[in-house]
Design an enzyme around this catalytic site. Structure first.
Site, mmCIF file in Angstrom:
data_model
loop_
_atom_site.group_PDB
_atom_site.id
_atom_site.type_symbol
_atom_site.label_atom_id
_atom_site.label_comp_id
_atom_site.label_asym_id
_atom_site.label_seq_id
_atom_site.Cartn_x
_atom_site.Cartn_y
_atom_site.Cartn_z
ATOM 1 N N ASP A 165 0.865 -1.187 0.000
ATOM 2 C CA ASP A 165 0.000 0.000 0.000
ATOM 3 C C ASP A 165 0.904 1.241 0.000
ATOM 4 O O ASP A 165 2.132 1.120 0.164
ATOM 5 C CB ASP A 165 -0.850 -0.071 1.278
ATOM 6 C CG ASP A 165 -1.917 1.000 1.364
ATOM 7 O OD1 ASP A 165 -2.252 1.603 0.335
ATOM 8 O OD2 ASP A 165 -2.406 1.224 2.494
ATOM 9 N N GLU A 186 2.748 5.110 -3.885
ATOM 10 C CA GLU A 186 2.734 6.102 -4.987
ATOM 11 C C GLU A 186 4.068 6.810 -5.135
ATOM 12 O O GLU A 186 4.402 7.190 -6.264
ATOM 13 C CB GLU A 186 1.607 7.094 -4.757
ATOM 14 C CG GLU A 186 0.226 6.503 -4.842
ATOM 15 C CD GLU A 186 -0.120 5.581 -3.676
ATOM 16 O OE1 GLU A 186 0.379 5.825 -2.564
ATOM 17 O OE2 GLU A 186 -0.856 4.610 -3.893
ATOM 18 N N ASP A 199 -9.036 4.061 -1.875
ATOM 19 C CA ASP A 199 -9.977 4.470 -0.832
ATOM 20 C C ASP A 199 -11.250 5.094 -1.392
ATOM 21 O O ASP A 199 -11.435 6.312 -1.373
ATOM 22 C CB ASP A 199 -9.279 5.453 0.116
ATOM 23 C CG ASP A 199 -8.073 4.821 0.783
ATOM 24 O OD1 ASP A 199 -7.941 3.581 0.703
ATOM 25 O OD2 ASP A 199 -7.259 5.556 1.363
HETATM 26 C C1 NOJ Z 1 -4.598 3.277 2.738
HETATM 27 C C2 NOJ Z 1 -5.198 2.141 1.969
HETATM 28 O O1 NOJ Z 1 -5.743 2.594 0.773
HETATM 29 C C3 NOJ Z 1 -6.220 1.449 2.850
HETATM 30 O O2 NOJ Z 1 -6.792 0.393 2.127
HETATM 31 C C4 NOJ Z 1 -5.555 0.962 4.114
HETATM 32 O O3 NOJ Z 1 -6.513 0.375 4.954
HETATM 33 C C5 NOJ Z 1 -4.902 2.123 4.835
HETATM 34 N N1 NOJ Z 1 -3.989 2.785 3.963
HETATM 35 C C6 NOJ Z 1 -4.154 1.690 6.096
HETATM 36 O O4 NOJ Z 1 -3.140 0.815 5.767
#
Ligand code: NOJ
Length: 928
Positions: free
Chosen positions: A517, A520, A593
């Protein structure tokens, strides 16, 4: 000792970060991110009008090493920007190459043999083009001049040729014997190339944005050009943008209100809105065009920030020709021109041509295409055990349980919180004893904690990305002050991959897989929540030059780690948020998200379809929406839709209410169970499609026009999609929706997967909407393999019998395929698989083998599975009452039966009961 004043700035950053990230009242913070006007290269390029720049002329074309090479010279220096004002521009080098299958590659770069050229080389993205692509290059031995000497042309394929106009410079791909191009570059004279140069006295190259200063030591170096797609009705692709339209809407020109180009810049965008050209987590600079007669494609291999305008007819003040041409304008902050033109002419050809450059998806393990249960966070081992048990109690299958960042010891990846997860190995083994796997998160921000071995090693070995001053870059993320491995460097990737060995990753077992995660990369206190563009990678490459590929390299190194961990015998599973062209070779991605609202549910479909068109077939959206609490109705609809996403995972933010499938009352639980069961029943079909995608690049989820390329009604449909060639699904995107209009393309009928009813093709049907499912149809003429025994996970389904669903067309014929292998290893690459072809015609169903790869000697794979039922949709009642099976010449009954084996299910079709033939064998079943 660290003094209080020294700690203060850090404290302030933490507080600001916390406020920024957890103020749930806040929505998308537009101001955090630059728009085109705040991005000087974009503003400069966009302000130009066609043919207003001093034009580029091509000279000295010649053949060298099987390429066509030439020089490009701008007539006088550019004056509308801060590039080479006042300097005589140096000639650029142009190289045109041709590859098998109708691919033209155009490269334009500075000429470094020129003594006046600066020593800094512009960045060419390595490791994305497949290593064997060069083997497919056609050796050009000649080119031809036109009679008047104004153009040169080269052979491109049997049907196409590439034309270079010399003055002004233009590239055209066109069908032989036709004067009309199918794709062209610089037809509007917007090509510009800011050459690297010395800074002049008094010039200010710095750029500032919201308190961040980009030192831009190399000054302006952007590139821009126009690309036209001729004979196109629509263009698609260039993810990642949230949108409720699959076709790319014009961003400039008559009738366009909000004039921002599509931005390709990987960013961690908090609460992104569901419809915007704004760039989010990943970037694939590949666009496809489609029209009734043909399709074509264009890919720019460049990892710097890119902005792309889709221009509305009349944008250039020229009267629209009505000939169906779509003009686009491409701008990038840095890098070189390394572009690929794909001639098509069919849309699947374009996809395959692109796949021959960047690769196809890595064949996943079977468990990875089943249902995943995730949440930020499953608190501790007890929580994990109780969620796991919940699935069994409620008779819902699932395959993978996920742990988010809180499972670690202080966000130090590869570690465990010893209080919450004291026995991680045992926990994983318990899950695995039920055939289930676990995924843990491993992000790229490494906590700057001297007692943390990963940090210590990376620091000692000099493996971190450097800031502009040459020190290890220090940014803020979940782990507080953090540094980021420079995975552009192969040595760093090698080191990173070793972190996943069972020995190095304490508490891990072979059934643990990984989630990347924030790659980017996300840097909470950085410009636009990312890394400063003047940070430095291996060889002095500036972050600006490679930004969009940072996540790609990180994903690659992680997948490689899992591959090595399993001695190249266990297919890795790594989910990544950031991606670039070619990421499909490393694993799956998801759309980040999203929010628990109907708009995000709707935009998930065009987003996933776009990803599939651009190679990233294995993708999905968080079921239920990450932010916020979905109403039960929305959650159920999301499961019903998400059950068809290639990557099927529920996930939620830690501030949301718990939402495991059984928490909304028995009736909702039953609906969610049904949705998940639908996916599990279709796993044989999905797995076969994944294999196809891994062999050819054709996506799993497809826009309708990919299957019905001449049907204009389908070109702008963003609500329905095909799964492979045989199933059409229409999403339900509104609360309380009672009816829906579903367009069913083609001449043949479609059978409702809910009740077997037939609907005519080539028209829209107004249908009632039911609570228990969203509309889905099997295409007449297809055979879909399914499994209807529901178990705890895929592992227990391995030996279950199949059901074949035959949807007969108007000639009472149908065909389909089934691919099976061990679901885990790479033995399939050596022939260890079963691939069957089913054909039904003249009342006879035959099963024969398809050999995908003629591997010799072939490794063996066997299956003892049988076929327990064959459903005949479209055969009139009484149309048959028995079936004779060969070899063996034995009989079985044909009688009315239900689609699904369940108490109370109504009989809707003729069913061949218990043919009990082996799935791996050749056989024939004749209905009488
Ligand atoms: C951002 C991610 O997009 C999300 O899916 C994750 O739960 C959080 N970071 C925490 O790791």
């Amino acid at each position: 000792m660290i003094s209080l004043p020294a700690l203060l700035p850090r404290f302030i950053v933490t507080v600001v970060t916390i406020i920024l990230l957890f103020s749930s009242a806040s929505a998308w913070k537009k101001d955090e991110f630059r728009n085109c006007d705040q991005t000087p290269f974009c503003k400069r390029a966009r302000s130009r009008t066609p043919h207003s720049l001093p034009h580029f002329t091509l000279s000295d074309p010649s053949i060298s090493d099987g390429h066509l090479t030439a020089r490009l010279l701008q007539s006088i220096s550019s004056s509308d920007n801060d590039s080479a004002a006042g300097d005589a521009p140096r000639p650029l080098l142009l190289r045109l190459s041709v590859y098998q299958g109708g691919i033209l590659r155009l490269k334009i770069d500075e000429d470094h043999s020129d003594p006046s050229a600066p020593s800094k080389k512009r960045f060419e993205v390595p490791d994305v083009v497949l290593p064997d692509f060069e083997d497919r290059r056609l050796w050009l031995s000649r080119f031809s001049f036109s009679d008047d000497g104004s153009t040169s042309s080269v052979y491109l394929s049997e049907d196409f040729e590439a034309i270079l106009r010399h003055n002004p410079f233009e590239v055209q791909v066109r069908r032989k014997g036709s004067n009309d191009p199918s794709i062209s570059l610089n037809s509007h004279g917007l090509f510009d190339f800011e050459q690297l140069r010395e800074k002049k006295e008094g010039e200010d190259w710095e750029e500032r944005f919201r308190g961040h200063t980009d030192s831009r030591p190399y000054g302006p170096q952007s590139i821009s050009f126009d690309v036209s797609f001729h004979g196109a009705e629509f263009v698609y692709g260039i993810p990642e943008h949230a949108s409720n339209s699959l076709a790319l809407r014009p961003t400039r020109g008559p009738g366009v209100e909000h004039s921002e180009p599509y931005r390709l810049f990987n960013l961690d965008v908090f609460e992104y809105i569901h419809d915007s050209p704004f760039g989010i987590y990943g970037s694939i600079p590949f666009m496809l065009s489609h029209g009734v007669k043909s399709s074509s494609g264009f890919f720019w291999l460049n990892a710097a920030e890119m902005q792309i305008d889709v221009l509305a007819p009349g944008w250039d003040d020229a009267a629209a020709t009505g000939k169906g041409r779509i003009d686009t304008f491409w701008m990038s902050e840095a890098g070189i021109v390394d572009t690929f033109f794909f001639v098509g002419p069919r849309s699947k050809d374009v996809i395959q041509q692109y796949a021959s450059v960047t690769g196809t998806l890595a064949m996943p393990q079977e468990f990875a295409i089943a249902y995943h249960q995730c949440r930020w966070n499953y608190r501790d081992e007890e929580d994990v055990a109780s969620v796991d048990a919940g699935f069994d109690e409620h008779d819902i299958p699932y395959d993978v349980l996920w742990l988010d960042i809180e499972h670690t010891d202080g966000k130090k990846y590869f570690t465990w919180d010893k209080v919450l997860f004291p026995n991680p190995e045992e926990m994983q083994k318990k899950l695995f004893s039920k055939g289930r796997r676990m995924v843990t998160i491993v992000d790229p921000h490494i906590k700057r904690d001297d007692s943390y071995y990963v940090h210590k090693e990376a620091t000692d070995k000099g493996y971190y990305v450097k800031d502009a001053s040459g020190k290890d870059f220090d940014g803020w993320c979940w782990s507080g002050s953090s540094s980021y491995p420079d995975t552009l460097n192969p040595e760093v990737r090698e080191w990173w991959s070793e972190k996943f060995s069972l020995k190095n990753y304490g508490g891990s077992t072979p059934s643990l897989y990984i989630w990347n995660d924030m790659n980017e990369p996300s840097v909470f206190n950085g410009p636009e929540i990312s890394m400063p563009r003047d940070a430095l990678h291996l060889g002095g490459v500036e972050h600006r030059e490679l930004h969009n590929a940072y996540g790609y390299y990180f994903h690659m190194a992680t997948a490689d780690g899992l591959l090595k961990r399993g001695n190249v015998k266990d297919r890795p599973f790594v989910l990544s948020r950031a991606f670039f062209a070619g990421s499909q070779r490393h694993g799956a991605i998801w759309t980040g998200d999203n929010s628990a609202d109907w708009d995000h549910l709707k935009s998930s479909v065009p987003m996933i379809l776009t990803l599939g068109l651009t190679g990233m077939s294995f993708s999905g959206a968080d079921i239920g929406g990450f932010f916020g609490n979905p109403e039960p109705e929305l959650l159920v609809r999301w499961y019903q839709l998400g059950a068809y996403y290639p990557f099927f995972r529920a996930h939620a933010h830690h501030d949301t209410k718990r939402r495991e499938p059984w928490l909304f009352g028995e009736q909702k639980t039953a609906l969610i169970r049904e949705a998940i069961h639908t996916r599990y029943s279709l796993l044989p079909y999905y797995y076969s499609l994944f294999r196809k995608a891994s062999a050819s690049g054709v996506p799993i989820l497809r826009p309708l026009w990919l299957e019905f390329p001449e049907d204009k009604e389908t070109f702008d449909n963003s609500e329905a999609f095909m799964i492979g060639e045989s199933i059409l699904v229409q999403g339900i995107y509104e609360e309380g929706q009672k009816s829906v209009s579903v367009y069913l393309p083609g001449e043949q009928s479609w059978y409702s997967m809910r009740n077997g009813a037939a609907y005519a093709g080539g028209q829209a049907h107004k249908l009632d909407v039911f609570e228990d499912s969203i509309p889905s149809f099997q295409r007449a003429g297809s055979i879909v393999p399914r499994k209807y025994r529901f178990r705890r996970s895929t592992t227990q389904m391995t030996n279950d019998p199949y059901t074949l669903v035959i949807a007969l067309n108007s000639s009472l014929a149908a065909e389909g395929e089934l691919y099976i292998d061990d679901g885990r290893s790479y033995d399939f690459e050596h022939g260890a698989y079963i691939h069957r072809r089913f054909v039904f015609s003249n009342g006879r169903l035959t099963s024969s083998s398809i050999d995908l790869a003629a591997a010799s000697p072939r490794e063996k794979f066997s299956s003892s599975c049988t076929v327990e039922r064959i459903i005949l949709l479209g055969m009139r009642p009484g149309g048959a009452n028995k079936a004779v099976i060969e070899p063996g010449n034995y009989e079985t009954v044909v009688e009315p039966g239900p689609l699904v084996l369940r108490a109370g299910a109504v009989s809707v079709a003729l069913v061949i009961r218990k043919p009990d033939v082996h799935i791996a064998d050749d056989w024939t079943i004749k209905v009488l």
